[in-house]
Motif scaffolding. Structure first.
Motif, PDB file in Angstrom:
ATOM      1  N   SER A 263       0.858  -1.083   0.099  1.00 35.40           N
ATOM      2  CA  SER A 263      -0.053   0.069   0.008  1.00 35.40           C
ATOM      3  C   SER A 263       0.746   1.313  -0.010  1.00 35.40           C
ATOM      4  O   SER A 263       2.011   1.172   0.649  1.00 35.40           O
ATOM      5  CB  SER A 263      -1.029   0.160   1.230  1.00 35.40           C
ATOM      6  OG  SER A 263      -0.075  -0.064   2.464  1.00 35.40           O
ATOM      7  N   PRO A 264       0.347   2.325  -0.586  1.00 38.62           N
ATOM      8  CA  PRO A 264       0.874   3.540  -0.565  1.00 38.62           C
ATOM      9  C   PRO A 264       1.549   4.268   0.794  1.00 38.62           C
ATOM     10  O   PRO A 264       2.749   4.458   0.736  1.00 38.62           O
ATOM     11  CB  PRO A 264       0.143   4.658  -1.109  1.00 38.62           C
ATOM     12  CG  PRO A 264      -0.828   3.793  -2.078  1.00 38.62           C
ATOM     13  CD  PRO A 264      -0.954   2.522  -1.269  1.00 38.62           C
ATOM     14  N   VAL A 265       0.746   4.096   1.897  1.00 40.34           N
ATOM     15  CA  VAL A 265       1.257   4.380   3.157  1.00 40.34           C
ATOM     16  C   VAL A 265       2.507   3.580   3.540  1.00 40.34           C
ATOM     17  O   VAL A 265       3.518   4.076   4.272  1.00 40.34           O
ATOM     18  CB  VAL A 265       0.052   4.113   4.185  1.00 40.34           C
ATOM     19  CG1 VAL A 265       0.398   4.617   5.635  1.00 40.34           C
ATOM     20  CG2 VAL A 265      -0.938   5.205   3.800  1.00 40.34           C
ATOM     21  N   SER A 266       2.607   2.286   3.394  1.00 38.92           N
ATOM     22  CA  SER A 266       3.409   1.361   3.896  1.00 38.92           C
ATOM     23  C   SER A 266       4.851   1.766   2.992  1.00 38.92           C
ATOM     24  O   SER A 266       5.827   1.497   3.737  1.00 38.92           O
ATOM     25  CB  SER A 266       3.198  -0.205   3.542  1.00 38.92           C
ATOM     26  OG  SER A 266       1.971  -0.574   4.266  1.00 38.92           O
ATOM     27  N   ARG A 267       4.666   1.997   1.821  1.00 40.37           N
ATOM     28  CA  ARG A 267       5.933   2.273   1.261  1.00 40.37           C
ATOM     29  C   ARG A 267       6.519   3.470   1.827  1.00 40.37           C
ATOM     30  O   ARG A 267       7.688   3.631   1.767  1.00 40.37           O
ATOM     31  CB  ARG A 267       5.682   2.381  -0.364  1.00 40.37           C
ATOM     32  CG  ARG A 267       5.480   1.161  -1.042  1.00 40.37           C
ATOM     33  CD  ARG A 267       5.759   1.174  -2.563  1.00 40.37           C
ATOM     34  NE  ARG A 267       4.365   2.316  -3.204  1.00 40.37           N
ATOM     35  CZ  ARG A 267       3.308   1.934  -3.630  1.00 40.37           C
ATOM     36  NH1 ARG A 267       2.758   0.728  -3.489  1.00 40.37           N
ATOM     37  NH2 ARG A 267       2.400   2.839  -4.252  1.00 40.37           N
ATOM     38  N   GLU A 268       5.518   4.747   2.052  1.00 42.23           N
ATOM     39  CA  GLU A 268       6.176   5.821   2.515  1.00 42.23           C
ATOM     40  C   GLU A 268       6.815   5.616   3.816  1.00 42.23           C
ATOM     41  O   GLU A 268       7.733   6.275   4.251  1.00 42.23           O
ATOM     42  CB  GLU A 268       4.830   6.809   2.741  1.00 42.23           C
ATOM     43  CG  GLU A 268       4.425   7.279   1.453  1.00 42.23           C
ATOM     44  CD  GLU A 268       3.136   8.164   1.602  1.00 42.23           C
ATOM     45  OE1 GLU A 268       2.886   8.339   2.917  1.00 42.23           O
ATOM     46  OE2 GLU A 268       2.585   8.686   0.600  1.00 42.23           O
ATOM     47  N   LYS A 287       6.108   3.207  13.339  1.00 45.49           N
ATOM     48  CA  LYS A 287       4.798   2.608  13.121  1.00 45.49           C
ATOM     49  C   LYS A 287       3.724   3.678  13.162  1.00 45.49           C
ATOM     50  O   LYS A 287       3.897   4.600  13.982  1.00 45.49           O
ATOM     51  CB  LYS A 287       4.724   1.891  14.412  1.00 45.49           C
ATOM     52  CG  LYS A 287       5.433   0.340  14.916  1.00 45.49           C
ATOM     53  CD  LYS A 287       5.162  -0.055  16.016  1.00 45.49           C
ATOM     54  CE  LYS A 287       5.998  -1.530  16.263  1.00 45.49           C
ATOM     55  NZ  LYS A 287       5.855  -2.142  17.384  1.00 45.49           N
ATOM     56  N   SER A 288       2.682   3.306  12.452  1.00 42.10           N
ATOM     57  CA  SER A 288       1.684   4.736  11.980  1.00 42.10           C
ATOM     58  C   SER A 288       0.517   3.591  11.771  1.00 42.10           C
ATOM     59  O   SER A 288       0.238   2.739  10.973  1.00 42.10           O
ATOM     60  CB  SER A 288       2.232   5.442  11.179  1.00 42.10           C
ATOM     61  OG  SER A 288       1.098   6.402  10.993  1.00 42.10           O
ATOM     62  N   ASP A 289      -0.853   4.180  12.161  1.00 42.32           N
ATOM     63  CA  ASP A 289      -1.929   3.663  11.643  1.00 42.32           C
ATOM     64  C   ASP A 289      -2.630   4.654  10.637  1.00 42.32           C
ATOM     65  O   ASP A 289      -3.798   4.664  10.284  1.00 42.32           O
ATOM     66  CB  ASP A 289      -3.057   3.563  12.900  1.00 42.32           C
ATOM     67  CG  ASP A 289      -3.318   4.600  13.500  1.00 42.32           C
ATOM     68  OD1 ASP A 289      -2.884   5.751  13.197  1.00 42.32           O
ATOM     69  OD2 ASP A 289      -4.006   4.827  14.708  1.00 42.32           O
ATOM     70  N   GLY A 290      -1.803   5.824  10.051  1.00 43.99           N
ATOM     71  CA  GLY A 290      -2.319   6.773   9.189  1.00 43.99           C
ATOM     72  C   GLY A 290      -2.770   7.860   9.936  1.00 43.99           C
ATOM     73  O   GLY A 290      -2.656   8.928   9.195  1.00 43.99           O
TER      74      GLY A 290
END
Length: 317
Positions: A263-268, A287-290
């Protein structure tokens, strides 16, 4: 501006030249940094206020911030014997603090050996220099010492950048090195303390250390380092070992990666982790949940923690 930089280079070259010395120049580095000075000021400061002058040894004080506090006593005695026979071949360099009061800029070994030889006075160049000018001149002279190890050079580069407000390009011009060389030395300071100590003690070469730097995980760096020391690996063998470890690490990450990693967020997040790990010289976990998250920066020892605090510019005093 380019003209001024050339003038500075000539001034420092004139100050730091050591063509006829029979012993290494010693470095006396103060830490107090007053207001910034101009390039022209430094160039002017490199001009002696007088020629060679005989100064009573009792009127000269050593710099309290001399970075090298240990001098080989046997080598000092040999130098003292040489001075007794031949005299001082190259004068020391001092700055005037007051009437009949001077402070060493360079020549600590010659100064100490002259006292051992029983000299009452010593030939010296007298320079004009405030604390910041003296710091920059002393650091650059320190870098030009032939027996400096890679970590000492890296630390001197770092001090010139942080305390003299120099950019890497400007630093390269001052010390006669290209930016890549300067960067390679500075990267050594991101290695774990155990590896830095080995480089400092000449147990690990610059080439071996540079190969290890390309691995981001400090645990893997230490594994490669210990294997290098235990098996006395050459630089080429270390590079091969680094490739093997990197390939295994990349394969494991690929196998353990969750399906959402594409996913785009995971790549970032992955890219951010990589940049932070490279910046801090240790494996950083993000670590982030967005919406919210956390950043973990591990340290291996108190020394490693202090290194991280220096990078973060956090003072504990």
């Amino acid at each position: 501006m380019s003209t001024k930089k050339k003038a500075l280079g000539r001034g420092l070259s004139a100050l730091l030249s050591d063509n006829s010395s029979d012993d290494k120049l010693e470095v006396d580095i103060p830490v107090a940094i007053p207001t910034a000075v101009t390039v022209a000021d430094v160039a002017v400061a490199a001009i002696p206020t007088s020629g060679i002058t005989e100064i009573p040894i009792e009127e000269i004080e050593v710099n309290p911030f001399q970075p090298r506090t240990h001098f080989d006593q046997e080598a000092l005695l040999e130098l003292a014997e040489s001075i007794t026979v031949h005299g001082i071949i190259q004068p020391i360099t001092v700055r005037r603090l007051a009437d009949h009061q001077y402070q060493l800029i360079s020549g600590e070994r010659r100064f100490q050996a002259s006292k051992l030889a029983g000299l009452k006075a010593i030939p010296a160049y007298i320079r004009s220099a405030d604390d910041q000018q003296m710091l920059e001149m002393a650091l650059i002279e320190n870098i030009q010492r032939e027996n400096l190890n890679a970590i000492e050079i890296a630390l001197s580069y770092q001090r010139l950048i942080s305390e003299c407000n120099l950019k890497q390009e400007e630093l390269g011009e001052r010390v006669g090195k290209n930016r890549t060389t300067v960067t390679n030395y500075l990267r050594l300071l991101k290695l774990p303390p155990d590896i830095q100590i080995a480089v400092r003690d000449n147990k690990l070469s610059m080439g071996q250390a540079r190969a290890i730097i390309s691995v981001e995980n400090p645990e893997e760096q230490l594994y490669i380092f210990k294997k290098t020391i235990d098996e006395e690996l050459s630089v080429r063998k270390v590079e091969e070992l680094v490739r093997e470890v990197s390939e295994k690490s990349a394969s494991k990450v690929s196998e353990d990666a969750p399906a959402s990693a594409s996913s785009p967020v995971s790549r970032e997040i992955s890219q951010l982790q990589s940049k932070l790990s490279s910046h801090f010289g240790t494996r950083v976990v993000v670590k982030s949940d967005g919406k919210k998250g956390e950043i973990k920066i591990p340290f291996l020892s108190v020394e490693d923690l202090n290194r991280l605090l220096d990078i973060l510019r956090v003072r504990t005093e």
